[in-house]
Design a protein around this motif. Sequence first.
Motif, PDB file in Angstrom:
ATOM      1  N   ARG A  32       0.622  -1.254   0.151  1.00  0.00           N
ATOM      2  CA  ARG A  32       0.247  -0.251   0.141  1.00  0.00           C
ATOM      3  C   ARG A  32       1.139   1.028   0.000  1.00  0.00           C
ATOM      4  NH1 ARG A  32      -3.801  -3.015   3.334  1.00  0.00           N
ATOM      5  NH2 ARG A  32      -5.613  -3.441   1.889  1.00  0.00           N
ATOM      6  N   GLY A  33       0.264   2.167  -0.565  1.00  0.00           N
ATOM      7  CA  GLY A  33       1.534   3.384  -0.926  1.00  0.00           C
ATOM      8  C   GLY A  33       1.861   3.341  -2.209  1.00  0.00           C
ATOM      9  N   MET A  34       2.524   2.097  -2.476  1.00  0.00           N
ATOM     10  CA  MET A  34       3.641   1.638  -4.353  1.00  0.00           C
ATOM     11  C   MET A  34       2.694   1.106  -4.968  1.00  0.00           C
ATOM     12  SD  MET A  34       6.256   0.856  -1.453  1.00  0.00           S
ATOM     13  CE  MET A  34       6.265  -0.466  -0.948  1.00  0.00           C
ATOM     14  N   THR A  35       1.730   1.605  -5.097  1.00  0.00           N
ATOM     15  CA  THR A  35       1.053   0.744  -6.607  1.00  0.00           C
ATOM     16  C   THR A  35       1.805   1.056  -7.743  1.00  0.00           C
ATOM     17  OG1 THR A  35      -1.340   0.510  -4.738  1.00  0.00           O
ATOM     18  CG2 THR A  35      -1.852   0.164  -8.316  1.00  0.00           C
ATOM     19  N   PRO A  36       2.193   0.103  -8.242  1.00  0.00           N
ATOM     20  CA  PRO A  36       2.426   0.859  -9.730  1.00  0.00           C
ATOM     21  C   PRO A  36       1.331   1.291 -10.388  1.00  0.00           C
ATOM     22  CG  PRO A  36       2.991  -1.934  -9.193  1.00  0.00           C
ATOM     23  CD  PRO A  36       2.127  -1.140  -8.683  1.00  0.00           C
ATOM     24  N   ARG A  37       2.634   2.418 -11.244  1.00  0.00           N
ATOM     25  CA  ARG A  37       1.966   3.295 -12.143  1.00  0.00           C
ATOM     26  C   ARG A  37       1.128   2.056 -13.215  1.00  0.00           C
ATOM     27  NH1 ARG A  37       6.063   7.831 -13.975  1.00  0.00           N
ATOM     28  NH2 ARG A  37       7.462   5.879 -13.928  1.00  0.00           N
ATOM     29  N   ARG A  38       1.876   1.395 -13.867  1.00  0.00           N
ATOM     30  CA  ARG A  38       1.006   0.549 -14.440  1.00  0.00           C
ATOM     31  C   ARG A  38      -0.001  -0.477 -14.213  1.00  0.00           C
ATOM     32  NH1 ARG A  38       6.023  -2.045 -18.024  1.00  0.00           N
ATOM     33  NH2 ARG A  38       6.750  -3.307 -15.784  1.00  0.00           N
ATOM     34  N   ALA A  39      -0.123  -0.598 -13.382  1.00  0.00           N
ATOM     35  CA  ALA A  39      -0.505  -1.101 -12.846  1.00  0.00           C
ATOM     36  C   ALA A  39      -2.638  -0.811 -13.212  1.00  0.00           C
ATOM     37  CB  ALA A  39      -1.191  -1.599 -10.862  1.00  0.00           C
ATOM     38  N   VAL A  40      -3.249  -1.148 -13.689  1.00  0.00           N
ATOM     39  CA  VAL A  40      -3.837  -0.615 -14.597  1.00  0.00           C
ATOM     40  C   VAL A  40      -4.150  -1.469 -15.901  1.00  0.00           C
ATOM     41  CG1 VAL A  40      -4.899   1.405 -16.185  1.00  0.00           C
ATOM     42  CG2 VAL A  40      -3.021   2.123 -14.861  1.00  0.00           C
ATOM     43  N   VAL A  41      -5.540  -1.768 -16.020  1.00  0.00           N
ATOM     44  CA  VAL A  41      -6.406  -2.340 -17.417  1.00  0.00           C
ATOM     45  C   VAL A  41      -7.607  -2.115 -17.915  1.00  0.00           C
ATOM     46  CG1 VAL A  41      -6.338  -5.129 -15.362  1.00  0.00           C
ATOM     47  CG2 VAL A  41      -8.409  -3.636 -15.424  1.00  0.00           C
ATOM     48  N   ARG A  42      -7.544  -2.603 -19.063  1.00  0.00           N
ATOM     49  CA  ARG A  42      -8.236  -1.814 -19.944  1.00  0.00           C
ATOM     50  C   ARG A  42      -9.856  -1.924 -19.578  1.00  0.00           C
ATOM     51  NH1 ARG A  42      -8.759  -2.865 -26.469  1.00  0.00           N
ATOM     52  NH2 ARG A  42     -10.531  -1.077 -26.968  1.00  0.00           N
ATOM     53  N   SER A  43     -10.488  -0.670 -19.615  1.00  0.00           N
ATOM     54  CA  SER A  43     -12.332  -0.535 -19.639  1.00  0.00           C
ATOM     55  C   SER A  43     -12.832  -0.323 -20.756  1.00  0.00           C
ATOM     56  CB  SER A  43     -12.200   1.109 -19.024  1.00  0.00           C
ATOM     57  OG  SER A  43     -13.776   0.980 -18.507  1.00  0.00           O
ATOM     58  N   TYR A  44     -13.894  -0.986 -21.473  1.00  0.00           N
ATOM     59  CA  TYR A  44     -14.837  -0.732 -22.638  1.00  0.00           C
ATOM     60  C   TYR A  44     -15.761  -0.116 -22.076  1.00  0.00           C
ATOM     61  CZ  TYR A  44     -11.450  -4.547 -24.108  1.00  0.00           C
ATOM     62  OH  TYR A  44     -10.521  -5.298 -24.776  1.00  0.00           O
ATOM     63  N   PRO A  45     -16.227   0.797 -22.533  1.00  0.00           N
ATOM     64  CA  PRO A  45     -17.550   1.438 -22.836  1.00  0.00           C
ATOM     65  C   PRO A  45     -18.650   0.446 -23.138  1.00  0.00           C
ATOM     66  CG  PRO A  45     -16.151   2.913 -24.586  1.00  0.00           C
ATOM     67  CD  PRO A  45     -15.606   1.416 -24.193  1.00  0.00           C
ATOM     68  N   VAL A  46     -19.806   0.199 -22.252  1.00  0.00           N
ATOM     69  CA  VAL A  46     -20.738  -0.333 -22.612  1.00  0.00           C
ATOM     70  C   VAL A  46     -21.945   0.388 -22.076  1.00  0.00           C
ATOM     71  CG1 VAL A  46     -19.371  -2.554 -22.238  1.00  0.00           C
ATOM     72  CG2 VAL A  46     -20.299  -0.957 -19.586  1.00  0.00           C
ATOM     73  N   VAL A  47     -23.670   0.457 -22.543  1.00  0.00           N
ATOM     74  CA  VAL A  47     -24.264   0.521 -23.128  1.00  0.00           C
ATOM     75  C   VAL A  47     -25.218  -0.161 -22.858  1.00  0.00           C
ATOM     76  CG1 VAL A  47     -25.659   2.096 -23.836  1.00  0.00           C
ATOM     77  CG2 VAL A  47     -23.490   2.966 -23.496  1.00  0.00           C
ATOM     78  N   ASP A  48     -26.600   0.037 -22.089  1.00  0.00           N
ATOM     79  CA  ASP A  48     -28.471  -1.020 -22.148  1.00  0.00           C
ATOM     80  C   ASP A  48     -28.999   0.143 -22.849  1.00  0.00           C
ATOM     81  OD1 ASP A  48     -27.967  -3.399 -19.964  1.00  0.00           O
ATOM     82  OD2 ASP A  48     -27.180  -1.254 -18.230  1.00  0.00           O
ATOM     83  N   ARG A  49     -28.962  -1.750 -24.310  1.00  0.00           N
ATOM     84  CA  ARG A  49     -30.483  -1.151 -24.892  1.00  0.00           C
ATOM     85  C   ARG A  49     -30.857  -1.687 -26.083  1.00  0.00           C
ATOM     86  NH1 ARG A  49     -28.473   4.772 -28.228  1.00  0.00           N
ATOM     87  NH2 ARG A  49     -28.126   5.205 -25.802  1.00  0.00           N
ATOM     88  N   TYR A  50     -32.083  -1.542 -25.789  1.00  0.00           N
ATOM     89  CA  TYR A  50     -32.936  -2.281 -26.637  1.00  0.00           C
ATOM     90  C   TYR A  50     -33.035  -3.810 -25.618  1.00  0.00           C
ATOM     91  CZ  TYR A  50     -32.325   0.830 -30.297  1.00  0.00           C
ATOM     92  OH  TYR A  50     -32.464   2.361 -30.897  1.00  0.00           O
ATOM     93  N   ARG A  51     -33.145  -3.936 -24.825  1.00  0.00           N
ATOM     94  CA  ARG A  51     -32.745  -5.265 -23.968  1.00  0.00           C
ATOM     95  C   ARG A  51     -31.442  -6.383 -24.506  1.00  0.00           C
ATOM     96  NH1 ARG A  51     -36.546  -9.529 -25.654  1.00  0.00           N
ATOM     97  NH2 ARG A  51     -36.438  -8.702 -27.770  1.00  0.00           N
ATOM     98  N   LEU A  52     -30.608  -5.481 -24.679  1.00  0.00           N
ATOM     99  CA  LEU A  52     -29.152  -5.575 -24.863  1.00  0.00           C
ATOM    100  C   LEU A  52     -27.843  -4.872 -24.329  1.00  0.00           C
ATOM    101  CD1 LEU A  52     -30.016  -5.780 -29.083  1.00  0.00           C
ATOM    102  CD2 LEU A  52     -29.945  -8.158 -27.712  1.00  0.00           C
ATOM    103  N   LEU A  53     -26.919  -5.408 -24.209  1.00  0.00           N
ATOM    104  CA  LEU A  53     -25.476  -4.864 -23.727  1.00  0.00           C
ATOM    105  C   LEU A  53     -25.135  -4.630 -24.862  1.00  0.00           C
ATOM    106  CD1 LEU A  53     -24.193  -4.005 -21.364  1.00  0.00           C
ATOM    107  CD2 LEU A  53     -22.965  -5.727 -21.373  1.00  0.00           C
ATOM    108  N   TRP A  54     -23.920  -3.229 -24.712  1.00  0.00           N
ATOM    109  CA  TRP A  54     -23.958  -2.971 -26.441  1.00  0.00           C
ATOM    110  C   TRP A  54     -22.318  -2.569 -25.428  1.00  0.00           C
ATOM    111  CZ3 TRP A  54     -25.881  -2.941 -31.716  1.00  0.00           C
ATOM    112  CH2 TRP A  54     -27.144  -2.984 -31.513  1.00  0.00           C
ATOM    113  N   ILE A  55     -21.165  -3.174 -26.841  1.00  0.00           N
ATOM    114  CA  ILE A  55     -19.826  -2.492 -26.296  1.00  0.00           C
ATOM    115  C   ILE A  55     -19.142  -1.997 -27.439  1.00  0.00           C
ATOM    116  CG2 ILE A  55     -19.633  -5.218 -26.953  1.00  0.00           C
ATOM    117  CD1 ILE A  55     -16.968  -4.769 -24.778  1.00  0.00           C
TER     118      ILE A  55
END
Length: 341
Positions: free
Chosen positions: A86-109
């Motif tokens: 704790r306090g030394m989290t690596p700067r590269r400790a990141v994962v990709r996030s994808y935009p997602v939206v609910d519409r028409y009973r479906l989940l879109w990415i």
Amino acid sequence: MFLRNCWYVAGWSKDYVQKLKPQMLLGEEIVFYRQSDGTPVALEDACPHRKLPLSMGAIENDHVVCGYHGLTFDCTGTCIDSPTQRGMTPRRAVVRSYPVVDRYRLLWIWMGDPELANPDDIFEIENFDNPEWGYTDGGMLPIACNYLWVVDNLLDPSHVAWVHVTSFAGAGTDDQPLDMEKTDRGVIVSRWIYDQPASPYYKDLVRFDGHCDRKQHYEMCVPAIALNKSIYTPVGTGGPDKPEVAETYVNISYNFMTPVDEKNTQYIWFQHRNTDPKDAAISEKMNAGAVMAFNEDKEILEAVQRGMDKMATPNIDLGLDLGAKTFRRKLQKLIDAEQAG
């Protein structure tokens, strides 16, 4: 291989809950879940430490905790806790996030650059909220073939004469000429068939007796969304530019192909009709018929993939392939331009 700066259907919205759900889409491993307020989240399914799938971890306070050493990620993919240092989290400790939206009973990415993701660009389903239209529950079918074979199939009105004899086939589907039209979003292959019996699937659904004029409208839109429209109208009332009459029956099959990888496709569909909005029995009957027909397609297309993988002599194209070839060229130009950029 795939167009990425566009919206794909990840799945049915109802199938995403407050539980980690791993999926592969476009060759990428993704983990989905919902926050406590129902907001959907999609992250790269790999902890940056030793690439353990985050889907093997847990959800705590709307965050994902890796099941190896507790690295914790928020909905943006940012590491917000590293218990072992704790306090030394690596700067590269990141994962990709994808935009997602609910519409028409479906989940879109959105699989491409998140800065370009605009929910207004999600494929529009006309009349979705129209109380005079009914729809089926739909379904999801894994098909062990490249998604473009499914695209080809859904731009081919002729195959129904041989593959769907007991459902979508009918007089004229084997030899009537096809028209093709290029659009801003893809291509349309269509034809009118005049003064013939309704196909087996539709004969008890149309609202008039006797023969009909019938239109097969097969439309494919980028990246791989098919709008297949069947129009049945009394003899003499069908044809290009003719208005609908009171008895005109319209059913639209919406088909969403999302590549899993280069040899597997996730196929989701539902049907939308201009009659019987509250008749559950009709919806269930239509859905059962569609499931049967699409499983017939699955058997053919998986065999096509196997045949193309091991072909000893070159394959050929037929005239009926014009629409599919035209769509493939359009899609490839977009992929090439995206990769060049």
